[in-house]
Design a protein around this motif. Structure first.
Motif, mmCIF file in Angstrom:
data_model
loop_
_atom_site.group_PDB
_atom_site.id
_atom_site.type_symbol
_atom_site.label_atom_id
_atom_site.label_comp_id
_atom_site.label_asym_id
_atom_site.label_seq_id
_atom_site.Cartn_x
_atom_site.Cartn_y
_atom_site.Cartn_z
ATOM 1 N N ASN B 30 0.809 -1.311 -0.146
ATOM 2 C CA ASN B 30 0.073 -0.008 -0.138
ATOM 3 C C ASN B 30 0.968 1.170 -0.103
ATOM 4 O OD1 ASN B 30 0.836 0.067 2.382
ATOM 5 N ND2 ASN B 30 -1.047 -0.071 3.466
ATOM 6 N N ASN B 31 0.444 2.247 0.291
ATOM 7 C CA ASN B 31 1.115 3.406 0.166
ATOM 8 C C ASN B 31 1.416 4.225 1.659
ATOM 9 O OD1 ASN B 31 1.280 4.116 -2.768
ATOM 10 N ND2 ASN B 31 -0.852 3.606 -2.670
ATOM 11 N N PRO B 32 2.354 4.887 2.123
ATOM 12 C CA PRO B 32 2.590 5.445 2.977
ATOM 13 C C PRO B 32 1.235 6.684 3.276
ATOM 14 C CG PRO B 32 4.176 6.548 1.707
ATOM 15 C CD PRO B 32 3.485 5.213 0.987
ATOM 16 N N TYR B 33 1.053 6.992 4.605
ATOM 17 C CA TYR B 33 0.165 8.005 5.022
ATOM 18 C C TYR B 33 0.527 8.857 6.200
ATOM 19 C CZ TYR B 33 -1.377 4.462 8.153
ATOM 20 O OH TYR B 33 -1.435 3.429 9.361
ATOM 21 N N VAL B 34 -0.197 9.928 6.554
ATOM 22 C CA VAL B 34 -0.149 10.864 7.631
ATOM 23 C C VAL B 34 -1.588 10.961 7.893
ATOM 24 C CG1 VAL B 34 1.765 12.145 6.964
ATOM 25 C CG2 VAL B 34 -0.669 12.943 6.134
ATOM 26 N N TYR B 35 -1.429 10.912 9.438
ATOM 27 C CA TYR B 35 -2.865 11.051 10.007
ATOM 28 C C TYR B 35 -3.453 12.369 10.110
ATOM 29 C CZ TYR B 35 -2.730 6.166 11.993
ATOM 30 O OH TYR B 35 -2.833 4.956 11.875
ATOM 31 N N GLU B 57 -6.569 8.570 7.505
ATOM 32 C CA GLU B 57 -5.146 8.467 6.887
ATOM 33 C C GLU B 57 -5.322 9.354 5.606
ATOM 34 O OE1 GLU B 57 -7.393 5.663 7.262
ATOM 35 O OE2 GLU B 57 -6.386 4.990 9.038
ATOM 36 N N GLY B 58 -4.383 10.287 5.527
ATOM 37 C CA GLY B 58 -4.231 11.035 4.428
ATOM 38 C C GLY B 58 -3.032 10.480 3.509
ATOM 39 N N HIS B 59 -3.725 9.298 2.560
ATOM 40 C CA HIS B 59 -2.723 8.697 1.795
ATOM 41 C C HIS B 59 -1.829 9.537 0.719
ATOM 42 C CE1 HIS B 59 -4.309 4.715 2.987
ATOM 43 N NE2 HIS B 59 -5.594 5.585 2.924
ATOM 44 N N LEU B 60 -0.520 9.291 1.058
ATOM 45 C CA LEU B 60 0.512 10.002 -0.070
ATOM 46 C C LEU B 60 0.807 9.030 -1.306
ATOM 47 C CD1 LEU B 60 2.742 10.947 3.174
ATOM 48 C CD2 LEU B 60 1.062 12.289 1.998
ATOM 49 N N VAL B 61 -0.305 9.285 -2.033
ATOM 50 C CA VAL B 61 0.053 8.595 -3.484
ATOM 51 C C VAL B 61 0.189 9.630 -4.562
ATOM 52 C CG1 VAL B 61 -1.138 6.895 -4.669
ATOM 53 C CG2 VAL B 61 -1.803 6.933 -2.235
ATOM 54 N N ALA B 62 1.175 9.351 -5.250
ATOM 55 C CA ALA B 62 1.252 10.419 -6.704
ATOM 56 C C ALA B 62 -0.037 10.307 -7.411
ATOM 57 C CB ALA B 62 2.378 9.819 -7.315
ATOM 58 N N GLY B 63 -0.565 11.420 -7.479
ATOM 59 C CA GLY B 63 -1.704 11.499 -8.469
ATOM 60 C C GLY B 63 -3.250 11.396 -7.627
ATOM 61 N N PHE B 111 6.511 -2.677 6.083
ATOM 62 C CA PHE B 111 7.106 -4.136 6.023
ATOM 63 C C PHE B 111 7.334 -4.294 4.448
ATOM 64 C CE2 PHE B 111 4.643 -4.111 9.665
ATOM 65 C CZ PHE B 111 5.111 -4.941 10.548
ATOM 66 N N ASP B 112 8.305 -4.899 4.032
ATOM 67 C CA ASP B 112 8.537 -5.552 2.749
ATOM 68 C C ASP B 112 7.543 -6.511 2.234
ATOM 69 O OD1 ASP B 112 10.640 -3.754 2.670
ATOM 70 O OD2 ASP B 112 12.166 -5.420 3.105
ATOM 71 N N CYS B 113 7.141 -6.244 1.000
ATOM 72 C CA CYS B 113 6.250 -7.231 0.465
ATOM 73 C C CYS B 113 6.706 -8.006 -0.712
ATOM 74 C CB CYS B 113 4.923 -6.308 -0.239
ATOM 75 S SG CYS B 113 3.923 -5.634 1.258
ATOM 76 N N LYS B 114 6.252 -9.075 -1.038
ATOM 77 C CA LYS B 114 6.810 -9.673 -2.332
ATOM 78 C C LYS B 114 6.421 -8.905 -3.476
ATOM 79 C CE LYS B 114 6.125 -14.726 -1.203
ATOM 80 N NZ LYS B 114 5.422 -15.803 -1.598
ATOM 81 N N GLY B 115 7.548 -8.777 -4.355
ATOM 82 C CA GLY B 115 7.447 -7.906 -5.629
ATOM 83 C C GLY B 115 7.836 -6.431 -5.546
ATOM 84 N N GLY B 116 8.544 -6.330 -4.266
ATOM 85 C CA GLY B 116 9.190 -5.138 -4.228
ATOM 86 C C GLY B 116 8.320 -3.837 -3.576
ATOM 87 N N GLY B 117 6.892 -4.142 -3.323
ATOM 88 C CA GLY B 117 6.370 -3.014 -2.791
ATOM 89 C C GLY B 117 6.539 -3.168 -1.137
ATOM 90 N N LYS B 118 5.799 -2.136 -0.271
ATOM 91 C CA LYS B 118 5.715 -1.988 0.999
ATOM 92 C C LYS B 118 4.337 -1.804 1.513
ATOM 93 C CE LYS B 118 10.635 -0.151 1.612
ATOM 94 N NZ LYS B 118 11.108 -1.389 2.376
ATOM 95 N N HIS B 119 4.402 -2.464 2.763
ATOM 96 C CA HIS B 119 3.226 -2.218 3.524
ATOM 97 C C HIS B 119 3.180 -1.397 4.641
ATOM 98 C CE1 HIS B 119 -0.894 -3.377 5.325
ATOM 99 N NE2 HIS B 119 -0.024 -3.125 6.426
ATOM 100 N N TYR B 120 2.621 -0.099 4.653
ATOM 101 C CA TYR B 120 2.546 0.864 5.799
ATOM 102 C C TYR B 120 1.475 0.612 6.681
ATOM 103 C CZ TYR B 120 6.066 2.777 2.534
ATOM 104 O OH TYR B 120 7.110 3.104 1.573
ATOM 105 N N CYS B 121 1.922 0.817 7.800
ATOM 106 C CA CYS B 121 0.820 0.522 8.918
ATOM 107 C C CYS B 121 1.073 1.250 10.144
ATOM 108 C CB CYS B 121 0.436 -0.746 9.128
ATOM 109 S SG CYS B 121 1.638 -1.749 9.690
ATOM 110 N N PHE B 122 0.087 1.336 11.100
ATOM 111 C CA PHE B 122 0.468 1.852 12.409
ATOM 112 C C PHE B 122 1.663 1.273 13.125
ATOM 113 C CE2 PHE B 122 -0.546 2.070 17.153
ATOM 114 C CZ PHE B 122 -0.093 3.224 17.361
ATOM 115 N N VAL B 123 2.598 1.724 13.789
ATOM 116 C CA VAL B 123 3.733 1.166 14.227
ATOM 117 C C VAL B 123 3.703 0.040 15.251
ATOM 118 C CG1 VAL B 123 4.014 2.689 16.234
ATOM 119 C CG2 VAL B 123 6.310 1.759 14.860
#
Lengths: 307, 243
Positions: B30-35, B57-63, B111-123
């Motif tokens: 998924n994408n990083p976010y700010v509260y 969650e204010g998602h920080l996603v390009a576009g 967290f690293d994900c298969k395929g190179g992506g990352k999972h962002y979540c509450f710490v």
């Protein structure tokens, strides 16, 4: 007895093979829901910027009583305007089949054309993700964290939108878990609600995507609907047309690419080929430039309920 | 002349086990976010018996909502337009690197994900990865509750206003009315009526406490020269000083 022409013998010595690759293929479960049609389309900004600034205007001027028959006594009226930005950004995907993959594809379902199909589909799936990413930015909310979604939450969302003068046509995008909870709640409803035909209809499984119409609201299910509250909840959304907008930067592959290398192209995306002769591979790349934005906050309400 | 030499084992054989962890399944990417906190965003927490801010969650996603990629470095996102839009709607952005977050600074884990992506979540969220690759999140409701409480107590979000409180109580009172109606023909639903009544009572108590705390915090700081203390002399010459 000896020298039988058995399968096992030929399997060991030639004449039979252990497995034959079938020309039939099974597609594993995934969510192919495309929801771009739930957003307003805006022509992209192509002159000098990747950001389109769109003016919003509030109408509804009412007349003021004049001071008297011969004097006005009023002041100027100016329509209230605000604005929002719609920025598109580059998204892409790449597949790199080798020559050997292509040489062995005859009669196989998994071939180059099939890969092109996967690449083409990626555009709408991306727009679905970019739509649900907007939900968390909506300021209004119904539902309770940690509590399953119920018909009451659907009514609360409708009441909220009605208070903001929204039109009747509403859509609601929920996570599969929220849809399950809605069905469960519908089963237990009493009173007038239980006799509605659409309440009976929502109980039937219809798969991903469009789930049916309930109380005049069109329900969609998408597993892209994100989590909320540290994974405890899911954050769906009910909204009317115009709540969200999208754009797709217009691509013109003919400007930079040899036409022979354009496998597929329209104004929103193209698949191009890049040859790596040294390694006997060809890359197929999709480039698209989508952008989404919340257009009007009062046209939408989040539905945050237990995951 | 050679002699027998006793040789001891240099170590014990251990079967090598290679545990390869490629991270979470690709679908978790998924994408990083700010509260973000909006003025109406409050809810009653039954565990603490307090009102806590709802964090979006204010998602920080390009576009998305004007978030741009830095043309010189696409890995850097420029969320200024998204932040400006949030502020225009009355939202408060709680940046991950905000110093006032104290121990909750950098509240986002990846967290690293298969395929190179990352999972962002509450710490505080963790994952159990089952044999076969399925991953199940260990949600952290208690830590998230503490985080929200911290945000409220350190005034990193809006204060809860009385109309917001009235609205939340109004929703519960409507639910109570509906539950009472249902309980009339379904006596077993009586417990639900009692539960909602108890919740409303707890909300009223929590509001009284929160309102006092907010008013106390909002007391203007006295400026200028302090008035001289009043000295009262009691019987027997005992004096009492009042500031």
């Amino acid at each position: 007895m000896a020298n039988e022409s058995s399968y096992a013998t030929y399997l060991s010595n030639g004449g039979r093979v252990a497995r034959l690759l079938s020309d039939m293929m099974h597609v594993n479960l995934y969510d192919p829901t495309g929801l771009r049609f739930l957003m307003d389309y805006k022509e992209p900004a192509m002159m000098g910027s990747a950001t389109l600034n769109i003016t919003k205007i509030t109408r509804g001027l009412v007349l003021s009583a004049a001071s008297s028959e011969i004097s006005g006594g009023g002041s100027n009226s100016i329509p209230t305007t605000t604005n929002y930005d719609l920025t598109y950004a580059r998204y892409y995907a790449k597949m790199q089949p080798t020559d050997l993959f292509v040489m062995t594809q005859d009669g196989q379902a998994l071939n180059l054309d099939y890969l092109f199909g996967i690449l083409s589909e990626a555009r709408d799936l991306t727009l679905t993700d970019l739509l649900v990413a907007l939900f968390a930015n909506v300021s209004g909310n119904v539902g309770t964290s940690g509590v399953n979604l119920s018909v009451d939450d659907i009514f609360s969302a409708m009441y909220y939108l009605n208070l903001q003068n929204n039109p009747a046509a509403l859509a609601c995008v929920l996570h599969p878990q929220q849809i399950n909870d809605l069905i469960d709640s519908t089963r237990g409803e009493t009173g007038a609600f239980q006799f509605r035909a659409d309440a009976q209809g929502i109980l039937a499984p219809t798969g991903v995507g469009f789930r049916g119409q309930l109380l005049g609201v069109q329900f969609y299910q998408s597993d892209s609907v994100v989590t909320a509250n540290a994974g405890a909840d899911r954050r769906g959304c009910m909204f009317s047309a115009g709540a969200f907008a999208y754009t797709m930067g217009k691509v013109d592959p003919a400007m930079q690419i040899n036409p022979a290398d354009i496998i597929y192209g329209d104004t929103e995306m193209f698949i191009e080929r890049a040859r790596d002769a040294d390694n006997a591979m060809s890359s197929y790349l999709v480039n698209a430039y989508p952008g989404t934005a919340e257009q009007e906050d009062l046209r939408a309400v989040r539905i945050t309920t237990d995951a | 002349m050679s002699s027998t030499v006793r040789i001891s084992a240099t170590g014990r054989y251990q079967r090598r086990q290679v545990v390869e962890d490629e991270g979470l399944p690709a679908k978790f990417a998924n994408n990083p976010y700010v509260y973000v906190h909006y003025p109406r965003g409050f809810s009653f927490d039954d565990v603490l018996g307090e009102f806590l801010p709802d964090l979006n969650e204010g998602h920080l996603v390009a576009g998305v909502n004007g978030v741009e990629e830095d043309p010189r470095n696409p890995k850097i996102l420029k969320p200024q337009k998204m932040f400006a839009g949030t502020l225009a709607k009355g939202g408060i952005v709680i940046n991950t690197d905000e110093d006032r977050l104290g121990e909750w600074k950098n509240y986002l884990a990846s967290f690293d994900c298969k395929g190179g992506g990352k999972h962002y979540c509450f710490v505080a969220v963790e994952f159990d990865k089952l044999p076969g690759g399925e991953a199940i999140a260990r949600e952290a409701p208690n830590q998230f509750r503490e985080f929200r409480k911290y945000i409220r107590d350190h005034r990193l979000c809006h204060e809860m206003s009385e109309p917001v409180y009235n609205k939340l109580v109004g929703i519960e009172e409507s639910a109570l009315d509906r539950a009472i109606q249902r309980a009339q023909s379904n006596p077993h639903l009586g417990k639900k009526v009692e539960a909602i009544q108890a919740r409303i009572a707890a909300m009223k108590k929590a509001w009284a406490k929160l309102n006092d705390a907010q008013q106390e915090a909002a007391q203007p700081v006295q400026k200028g020269p302090k008035a001289p203390p009043t000295i009262r002399v009691g019987p027997g010459g005992a004096s009492e000083v009042q500031a």
